[in-house]
Design a protein around this motif. Structure first.
Motif, PDB file in Angstrom:
ATOM      1  N   PHE A  57      10.523   4.896  -5.248  1.00 19.09           N
ATOM      2  CA  PHE A  57      11.044   5.880  -5.732  1.00 19.09           C
ATOM      3  C   PHE A  57      12.126   5.332  -6.779  1.00 19.09           C
ATOM      4  O   PHE A  57      12.511   5.814  -8.377  1.00 19.09           O
ATOM      5  N   GLN A  58      12.564   4.073  -6.345  1.00 17.63           N
ATOM      6  CA  GLN A  58      13.809   3.808  -7.312  1.00 17.63           C
ATOM      7  C   GLN A  58      13.332   2.960  -8.502  1.00 17.63           C
ATOM      8  O   GLN A  58      13.810   2.601  -9.632  1.00 17.63           O
ATOM      9  N   LEU A  59      12.579   1.836  -8.070  1.00 16.75           N
ATOM     10  CA  LEU A  59      11.166   1.181  -9.362  1.00 16.75           C
ATOM     11  C   LEU A  59      10.818   2.409 -10.151  1.00 16.75           C
ATOM     12  O   LEU A  59      10.822   1.414 -11.000  1.00 16.75           O
ATOM     13  N   MET A  60      10.583   3.049  -9.794  1.00 15.89           N
ATOM     14  CA  MET A  60       9.457   3.975 -11.002  1.00 15.89           C
ATOM     15  C   MET A  60      10.574   4.244 -12.379  1.00 15.89           C
ATOM     16  O   MET A  60       9.249   5.138 -13.052  1.00 15.89           O
ATOM     17  N   PHE A  61      11.553   4.053 -12.463  1.00 18.96           N
ATOM     18  CA  PHE A  61      12.740   4.383 -12.801  1.00 18.96           C
ATOM     19  C   PHE A  61      13.553   3.143 -13.504  1.00 18.96           C
ATOM     20  O   PHE A  61      14.451   3.860 -14.180  1.00 18.96           O
ATOM     21  N   ARG A  62      12.857   1.904 -13.211  1.00 19.06           N
ATOM     22  CA  ARG A  62      13.679   1.229 -14.094  1.00 19.06           C
ATOM     23  C   ARG A  62      12.455   0.165 -15.296  1.00 19.06           C
ATOM     24  O   ARG A  62      11.724  -0.443 -14.886  1.00 19.06           O
ATOM     25  N   MET A  63      12.261   1.037 -15.608  1.00 19.50           N
ATOM     26  CA  MET A  63      11.829   0.996 -17.137  1.00 19.50           C
ATOM     27  C   MET A  63      11.776  -1.017 -18.117  1.00 19.50           C
ATOM     28  O   MET A  63      11.138  -1.041 -18.048  1.00 19.50           O
ATOM     29  N   ASN A  64      13.096  -1.033 -17.615  1.00 21.03           N
ATOM     30  CA  ASN A  64      13.214  -2.113 -18.330  1.00 21.03           C
ATOM     31  C   ASN A  64      12.578  -3.272 -17.051  1.00 21.03           C
ATOM     32  O   ASN A  64      12.821  -4.478 -17.999  1.00 21.03           O
ATOM     33  N   ARG A  65      12.315  -3.301 -16.306  1.00 22.23           N
ATOM     34  CA  ARG A  65      11.338  -4.439 -15.367  1.00 22.23           C
ATOM     35  C   ARG A  65      10.051  -4.183 -15.069  1.00 22.23           C
ATOM     36  O   ARG A  65       9.171  -4.615 -14.634  1.00 22.23           O
ATOM     37  N   LEU A  66       9.864  -2.849 -16.148  1.00 21.98           N
ATOM     38  CA  LEU A  66       8.311  -2.775 -15.742  1.00 21.98           C
ATOM     39  C   LEU A  66       7.565  -2.406 -17.568  1.00 21.98           C
ATOM     40  O   LEU A  66       8.877  -2.750 -18.150  1.00 21.98           O
ATOM     41  N   LEU A  67       6.176  -2.553 -17.755  1.00 21.08           N
ATOM     42  CA  LEU A  67       5.782  -2.479 -18.531  1.00 21.08           C
ATOM     43  C   LEU A  67       5.559  -1.501 -19.184  1.00 21.08           C
ATOM     44  O   LEU A  67       4.845  -0.393 -18.782  1.00 21.08           O
ATOM     45  N   GLU A  68       6.825  -0.259 -19.479  1.00 21.97           N
ATOM     46  CA  GLU A  68       6.883   0.649 -20.203  1.00 21.97           C
ATOM     47  C   GLU A  68       5.249   1.297 -21.055  1.00 21.97           C
ATOM     48  O   GLU A  68       5.587   2.391 -20.975  1.00 21.97           O
ATOM     49  N   ASP A  69       5.201   0.676 -21.936  1.00 23.35           N
ATOM     50  CA  ASP A  69       4.213   0.926 -22.974  1.00 23.35           C
ATOM     51  C   ASP A  69       2.475   1.099 -22.199  1.00 23.35           C
ATOM     52  O   ASP A  69       1.603   1.325 -23.057  1.00 23.35           O
ATOM     53  N   ASP A  70       2.078   0.492 -20.784  1.00 23.56           N
ATOM     54  CA  ASP A  70       1.107   0.401 -20.138  1.00 23.56           C
ATOM     55  C   ASP A  70       0.441   1.491 -20.205  1.00 23.56           C
ATOM     56  O   ASP A  70       1.094   2.704 -19.661  1.00 23.56           O
ATOM     57  N   PRO A  71      -0.430   2.159 -20.413  1.00 31.44           N
ATOM     58  CA  PRO A  71      -1.381   3.417 -20.724  1.00 31.44           C
ATOM     59  C   PRO A  71      -1.258   3.862 -19.285  1.00 31.44           C
ATOM     60  O   PRO A  71      -1.505   5.216 -19.281  1.00 31.44           O
ATOM     61  N   ARG A  72      -1.808   3.073 -18.440  1.00 35.17           N
ATOM     62  CA  ARG A  72      -2.121   4.034 -17.054  1.00 35.17           C
ATOM     63  C   ARG A  72      -0.902   4.066 -16.634  1.00 35.17           C
ATOM     64  O   ARG A  72      -0.449   5.580 -16.093  1.00 35.17           O
ATOM     65  N   LEU A  73       0.730   4.158 -16.887  1.00 36.50           N
ATOM     66  CA  LEU A  73       1.414   4.172 -16.424  1.00 36.50           C
ATOM     67  C   LEU A  73       2.152   5.438 -17.498  1.00 36.50           C
ATOM     68  O   LEU A  73       2.972   6.480 -16.992  1.00 36.50           O
ATOM     69  N   VAL A  74       2.310   5.280 -18.326  1.00 37.25           N
ATOM     70  CA  VAL A  74       2.241   6.687 -19.176  1.00 37.25           C
ATOM     71  C   VAL A  74       1.395   7.831 -19.155  1.00 37.25           C
ATOM     72  O   VAL A  74       1.987   8.655 -18.285  1.00 37.25           O
ATOM     73  N   ALA A  75       0.287   7.649 -18.508  1.00 37.16           N
ATOM     74  CA  ALA A  75      -0.720   8.383 -18.052  1.00 37.16           C
ATOM     75  C   ALA A  75       0.100   8.788 -16.008  1.00 37.16           C
ATOM     76  O   ALA A  75       0.263  10.637 -16.799  1.00 37.16           O
ATOM     77  N   ALA A  76       0.492   7.992 -15.915  1.00 36.53           N
ATOM     78  CA  ALA A  76       0.215   9.344 -14.671  1.00 36.53           C
ATOM     79  C   ALA A  76       2.379   9.710 -14.439  1.00 36.53           C
ATOM     80  O   ALA A  76       2.103  10.164 -14.090  1.00 36.53           O
ATOM     81  N   CYS A  77       2.826   9.493 -15.466  1.00 36.92           N
ATOM     82  CA  CYS A  77       4.926   9.494 -15.494  1.00 36.92           C
ATOM     83  C   CYS A  77       3.733  10.444 -16.305  1.00 36.92           C
ATOM     84  O   CYS A  77       4.846  12.061 -15.928  1.00 36.92           O
ATOM     85  N   GLY A  78       2.914  11.279 -16.845  1.00 40.88           N
ATOM     86  CA  GLY A  78       2.736  12.520 -17.635  1.00 40.88           C
ATOM     87  C   GLY A  78       1.862  12.984 -17.100  1.00 40.88           C
ATOM     88  O   GLY A  78       2.461  14.740 -17.496  1.00 40.88           O
ATOM     89  N   ALA A  79       1.025  12.883 -16.230  1.00 44.91           N
ATOM     90  CA  ALA A  79       0.652  13.912 -15.099  1.00 44.91           C
ATOM     91  C   ALA A  79       1.756  14.135 -14.145  1.00 44.91           C
ATOM     92  O   ALA A  79       1.510  15.763 -13.895  1.00 44.91           O
ATOM     93  N   ALA A  80       3.173  13.712 -13.859  1.00 41.33           N
ATOM     94  CA  ALA A  80       3.722  14.376 -12.658  1.00 41.33           C
ATOM     95  C   ALA A  80       4.518  14.904 -13.263  1.00 41.33           C
ATOM     96  O   ALA A  80       5.214  15.879 -12.991  1.00 41.33           O
ATOM     97  N   GLU A  81       5.232  14.485 -14.742  1.00 39.72           N
ATOM     98  CA  GLU A  81       5.895  15.359 -15.474  1.00 39.72           C
ATOM     99  C   GLU A  81       5.295  16.677 -16.002  1.00 39.72           C
ATOM    100  O   GLU A  81       5.482  18.288 -15.621  1.00 39.72           O
ATOM    101  N   SER A  82       3.602  17.074 -15.965  1.00 44.76           N
ATOM    102  CA  SER A  82       2.869  18.133 -16.621  1.00 44.76           C
ATOM    103  C   SER A  82       2.986  19.017 -15.143  1.00 44.76           C
ATOM    104  O   SER A  82       3.112  20.467 -15.241  1.00 44.76           O
ATOM    105  N   GLU A  83       3.648  19.054 -14.305  1.00 43.50           N
ATOM    106  CA  GLU A  83       3.758  19.442 -13.297  1.00 43.50           C
ATOM    107  C   GLU A  83       4.742  20.588 -13.299  1.00 43.50           C
ATOM    108  O   GLU A  83       5.008  21.178 -13.125  1.00 43.50           O
ATOM    109  N   LEU A  84       5.972  19.460 -13.663  1.00 41.67           N
ATOM    110  CA  LEU A  84       7.266  20.350 -13.637  1.00 41.67           C
ATOM    111  C   LEU A  84       7.231  21.467 -14.889  1.00 41.67           C
ATOM    112  O   LEU A  84       7.396  22.320 -15.345  1.00 41.67           O
ATOM    113  N   GLU A  85       6.279  20.977 -16.048  1.00 39.76           N
ATOM    114  CA  GLU A  85       6.277  21.536 -17.586  1.00 39.76           C
ATOM    115  C   GLU A  85       4.849  22.737 -16.505  1.00 39.76           C
ATOM    116  O   GLU A  85       5.692  24.652 -17.126  1.00 39.76           O
TER     117      GLU A  85
END
Length: 225
Positions: free
Chosen positions: A129-157
């Motif tokens: 959980f703590q890693l997931m939001f440390r974008m400075n340590r991740l490849l934030e433009d990775d398309p798989r990561l972007v899609a996974a973030c979007g899928a989780a956010e879609s549940e909130l939407e």
């Protein structure tokens, strides 16, 4: 046995190294096995040392391979951490879906259930959980990561649309997005405070799990009555 004059004894064959020795630095892995082993080692390091204590060299040492092996598979430290974060967002998405399904039919109950599910996930998987939001340590433009973030956010939407009585394909306007982000910020901040032990004194002698659940429920009921 004596050797003829001038003859040299036959050279002994070179001693073969025991490749099965447990002390051997480079273990034999299938591609997928090493991939999973490095992910497991990374998660163990994150639990013990946090995101800032992670290095590729330490992940390689724990698995028993050369420091170049993780880079060969994941490209960089950010690549390996991105893989772990990706798994985290996928697991969070599944966790939120399960929480909503377990709730009642009321949109308010489902919205509150997502909040509880979010915090439960954070407490069950604090390192991820703590890693997931440390974008400075991740490849934030990775398309798989972007899609996974979007899928989780879609549940909130989805929960926001349901709470507002909107059809599933209705776009959220600015006010509704602000409402969704407000709810997300609330449970995200609560989760981080819980992980840091900030509620322990307030809980006193009460069971901490019960205290967190009841406190969060009171907060969510004010936000989603």
């Amino acid at each position: 046995m004596a050797h003829p004059v001038g003859a040299r004894p036959a050279a002994k064959p070179p001693r073969r190294r025991d490749r099965s020795s447990p002390g051997r630095r480079d273990r034999s892995y299938h591609h997928g096995d090493l991939h999973q082993a490095l992910i497991a080692a990374t998660e163990a390091i994150l639990v013990e040392r946090g995101v800032d204590g992670f290095t590729l060299r330490e992940a390689a040492r724990r698995v028993g391979v050369t420091p170049a092996a993780p880079a060969h598979h994941f490209g960089s430290a950010a690549g390996l951490l991105t893989e772990v974060a990706l798994l985290g967002f996928q697991a969070l998405h599944d966790h939120l879906i399960d929480a909503a399904k377990a709730a009642g039919e009321s949109p308010a109950e489902q919205a509150r259930a997502l909040g509880h599910g979010y915090v439960r996930f954070a407490r069950a998987h604090p390192a991820r959980f703590q890693l997931m939001f440390r974008m400075n340590r991740l490849l934030e433009d990775d398309p798989r990561l972007v899609a996974a973030c979007g899928a989780a956010e879609s549940e909130l939407e989805r929960a926001t649309r349901a709470y507002r009585g909107l059809d599933a394909d209705t776009p959220l306007d600015a006010q509704m997005k602000a409402e969704m982000l407000g709810g997300w910020s609330l449970v995200h901040g609560f989760a981080h405070l819980a992980l840091e032990g900030r509620f322990d004194d307030a809980a006193g002698d009460a069971d901490i799990e019960t205290f967190l659940r009841d406190t969060l429920d009171a907060i969510l009921r004010r936000h989603f009555p």
